[in-house]
Scaffold this active site. Sequence first.
Site, short mmCIF file in Angstrom:
data_model
loop_
_atom_site.label_atom_id
_atom_site.label_comp_id
_atom_site.label_asym_id
_atom_site.label_seq_id
_atom_site.Cartn_x
_atom_site.Cartn_y
_atom_site.Cartn_z
N GLY B 37 0.84 -1.11 0.16
CA GLY B 37 0.03 0.08 -0.22
C GLY B 37 0.71 1.01 0.11
CB CYS B 246 -26.27 -10.07 -16.86
SG CYS B 246 -25.48 -9.31 -18.61
CB CYS B 249 -24.99 -14.49 -18.99
SG CYS B 249 -24.31 -13.26 -17.09
CB CYS B 271 -20.96 -9.02 -17.59
SG CYS B 271 -22.91 -10.03 -16.32
CB CYS B 277 -21.18 -11.75 -19.97
SG CYS B 277 -22.75 -11.24 -20.28
#
Lengths: 197, 296, 365
Positions: B37, B246, B249, B271, B277
Amino acid sequence: MTTAFSSPAAPPSEAAQRDQRVFRVLLRALSYPGRVVLLPALPSAPAPLCPALAGLLLGLLDLEAGLWLTPALDCPPIRSFLTYRAAVQFVATPREAVLAVVDDPAGLPPLDAFHPGEPACPERSTTVLLRVPALAGGPAVALRGPGIEATATVAPRVPYGFWDQWARNHARYPLGIDIIMTDGVGLVGLPRSVGRE
Amino acid sequence: MIPNDDEVAGGYNFAYLDEQTKRMVRRAILKAVCIPGHQVPFGSREMPLPAGWGTGGLQVTASVIGPDDVLKVIDQGTDAATNAVSIRAFFRRVAGLATTERTREASLIQTRHRIPETPLTEEQILVLQVPQPEPLRQLVPRGAAARRLHAFADYGVMYVKLYEDIARFGRVTLAYDYPVLVNGRYLASPSPIPRFDNPKLDNSRALSLFGAGRERRLYAIPPYTRVASLDFGDHPFEVQRWSVGCALCGSRASYLDEIGSGGPGARMFVCSDTDYCEERREASAPARRAAGGGRP
Amino acid sequence: MFSTVTGGEAAIAAAHELLARKRRGDSRVAELGVDQVREQLSLAVDRVMSEGSLHDPTLAALAIKQAQGDLGEAICLLRAFRTTLERFGETEAVDTPSMRIRRRIATTHKSVPGGQLLGPTYDYTHRLLDFALMAENEDLPPDPAVAVAEVVPATLGALEGNALLEAALAAADDAEPGDITRDTITFPSRRDVRLQNLARGEEGFLQGLAYSTMRGFGRNHPFIADLRHGEVEVELQVPELGFPVCVGEITLTECQTVHRYPGDAARPPQLTRGYGLSFGQCERRAIAMALLDRAMRANEFNEEAEFPAQDEEFVLAHSDGVEASGLIQHLKLPHYVDFQAVQQLLEKLRASWPPRPQEFPDDSE
C-alpha cells in the site's frame, strides 16, 4: 503512428531473459513469503561468488543502486565481474547500501546495521541477499503477514539469534530491511511486513 | 493469440523499455510488495501513449512481462474497449507476446477501472492503471504534507471527510476509487474501480500491482493481504447492487453497465466483464459450443 | 496464426487510416518534406526540441510533420523516442559566455561589453501579414555570411563584478545535479531540479505564470540583463582520455534576469538573479523561465510565497505539457463503469433529498 514499427522483432537477449526470469522468481518469493521458489538458469560467476547471488545481483543492479559486499566477497575479481556486467556503484558500509550481499549467515552484520528507510520514504532501505547453507533443517519458525494465507513455516539454517533480530526488524514496520535467502537452488523471501507468529 | 511477424516491431527493445529502466522499475516493485500500500516513487519514463492513458500500468507490465506470459488487457471490464485494444496491440508489437481475452488463460492482466469477476489465482498478476495514486490528494493537495500523514498513519482527515458525508447525506459520497487501508497500515487508492470491486482486493490469491506513470508512483497489494474499505460501525461499507440481472447471461453477481437509454422503465443492464458474461453464456449453452459456436 | 479482430481493433485501424489521409491533405498539393519543416518552421522545431528534451532538429521536424503541426503531440512523440535512447555519459556544463552569438541584447545599460546584436528577431517587425509570402518565390541569396559575432565574454555585461549583484552560485561541483528524468522531485526542491523542470515545461503554462508575477501575483521586479542566442560546443568527458572532447554543437537561448530585492536581516538590498535556458531560439520561454526561477526562490530570500508562481510544488507538478495533455485528454477514454457508480449514488442521494441545504462535496477523481 506506425511507420517506425516495420522490421521484425529482436527477441530479448539471453541476459535480458535471465534477468526477467530472476525478477519473477524474486517477485514471487516476496509476494508469497516463506515459500521456496526455484531459481531459473543462472550465469557463471567468479568464485567465491555463487551463481545464485550473481544472478540475483545482475537482475537488480545498475548505476543507481549502491551495492555493499560482505568482506568475504569484496575482492577484485568479483568487483570487476560486477562492474563489467552491470556498471555497479560500490558503497563502503551496509548502511549506505540499496543492495547488500552476504554469502554466509555467520558473516551477517546485525540487521540494524543496514538502512531501515525513512518514515516518509521507507523504500529507501537496504535489501539483503543472503546465502544460507540450506533452506531447511534450521530452527522452524511460523511466519504471518501479507502474502501468507494463514501461517508459513520456514526453517532456513540461520544462526541462533537471527529470528530475535528479525522480530525487532519487523517491529519497526514500515521501516526495516527485506531479506532474500537462497541456498543456491531456491529462494525464500522475507519482507519486513512478515513477522514471527 | 500469437502475433503475426508483421505485427511485431523492430528498432525498440523487448517490451519497449531498456533493460536498465526495467531493473529500476523492478526494484521499485519489489519494495512495493514489501511495504503493501505504500507509494514507491520511481523514475517514470515517457511512453508512446499519452500520460494518463495507462503509462504507469504499461511500465509495470513491460518490466514484469516475459516471453512466457500470456497478457490480457481490459478497460471498463472489456477487452474490446479502444484503449485496451491499443495497449494490447502495443505489447504484441513491442514484445511479440501472446495475448488472450480469457481471464483464466492470462498470466498477466492489465486493467483500467475494473477487476475481473472471475476470481484470480496465485498464478496471475493484476496490473492496475492509476491516474491518482494519492488517496489524500483531494483533501491534502500537497504531496509533501500527504507523505507526512502517511508516515504517521494519520488518516483522521479521511475519516472526517467520510463522517461529514454521512452527516450531510446519510451515506459516503464516493462511488469509485473508494479508499482502502492495506495491511492495517497504509491508506491507498484502489484506482478508480467501482466500490463493487474493492472486496476483490481483500485476501486475493493474486498479486496486484498499481502503476501511476504521470505521478511517478507505484504500489502493490500482495496476495493474502487485508484490504479494508474505510467505514464506520454504524455505517458499514456497501457495494453497488442492481434490482435486475444481466440481460445477456442473467448474472446477479456481477457489475452491470447500463446500455441503451430507452428512458425510465426501459433500462437494460449487461455485465461489464465481457469475458465473464461470455463464459457464462457458453456454459449455459454447451450444445452451441460443441457445434463450434464458441471461440477457437 | 489467425487473429480475431474485435470492433475496437477495426475502429482503431480505420481511425489511423483516416488520420494518414488527413495528414496528407489534398494530394494535389506537394507533400511537405521533413527538411522543409526543419528549415522553414525552425521556431516550431526549436519549441518541440525544448519541450521534447532532445536536441535533434530533424527528428523534431519529423515529429511536427507526423503530428500535422500539433506541437503538443509532436513533443509527446519526441519525448517517447528520447526515453528509449541509451545514455553514453554526461557532458560538461556548456559554457554560454563563450557562445558564438547570433543575437544578444542587454536592457540594463545603453552599451555593454560585447555590444548589442539584434540578430534575427521579430521584435521590431510590424505584425502585418506579408502577402508577398503567398507567392512562394521568396529567393534569398544563398546563406550570406550573416553576422555571427565571436565570443561575447562578460555574462552579465556591465553588472559583472558589481557589488549590487547577487554572487553567482558556487561552481556546480559541490553537488551532483539532480536528474528529473530519473528521480521524482521532492519538496522542498533544489534550484537545479527546478530549472530542469522549467527547461522542458509547457511554454504557455510558463508564460502565463511568469505573466502573473508581472501583474502583481508575486512581483519580483525583473530586468533582462543578458539575452543571447547562438551556438555552444558540447563536451563529453571520456574516462580513457582524461580530458573532455567536443562532440558537437547545439543552439541555445539563454536569458539572465536581475531582480530588485530590498534585503533582509542577513542580506543588504541587492539585485538577485533569475535564469532561463532553452534549446534553439525560444526567447519567450527563456524569459518566462528566468522569471519563474526567481519567483520560486522566494523561500531562499525570505519572501512570503503566497502566489501560484512562487509555489514550487504547484508550478513544478503542473508544468509538464506531456503529462498535462495526457491527463486532460484521458477524459476522452470511456468512463462508463465509474459513471454507472456515480449515477447509482446520485439516485440514492436524491431519494433522501433534501436532507439539509448544503453544497455538494467534491467527488474524488
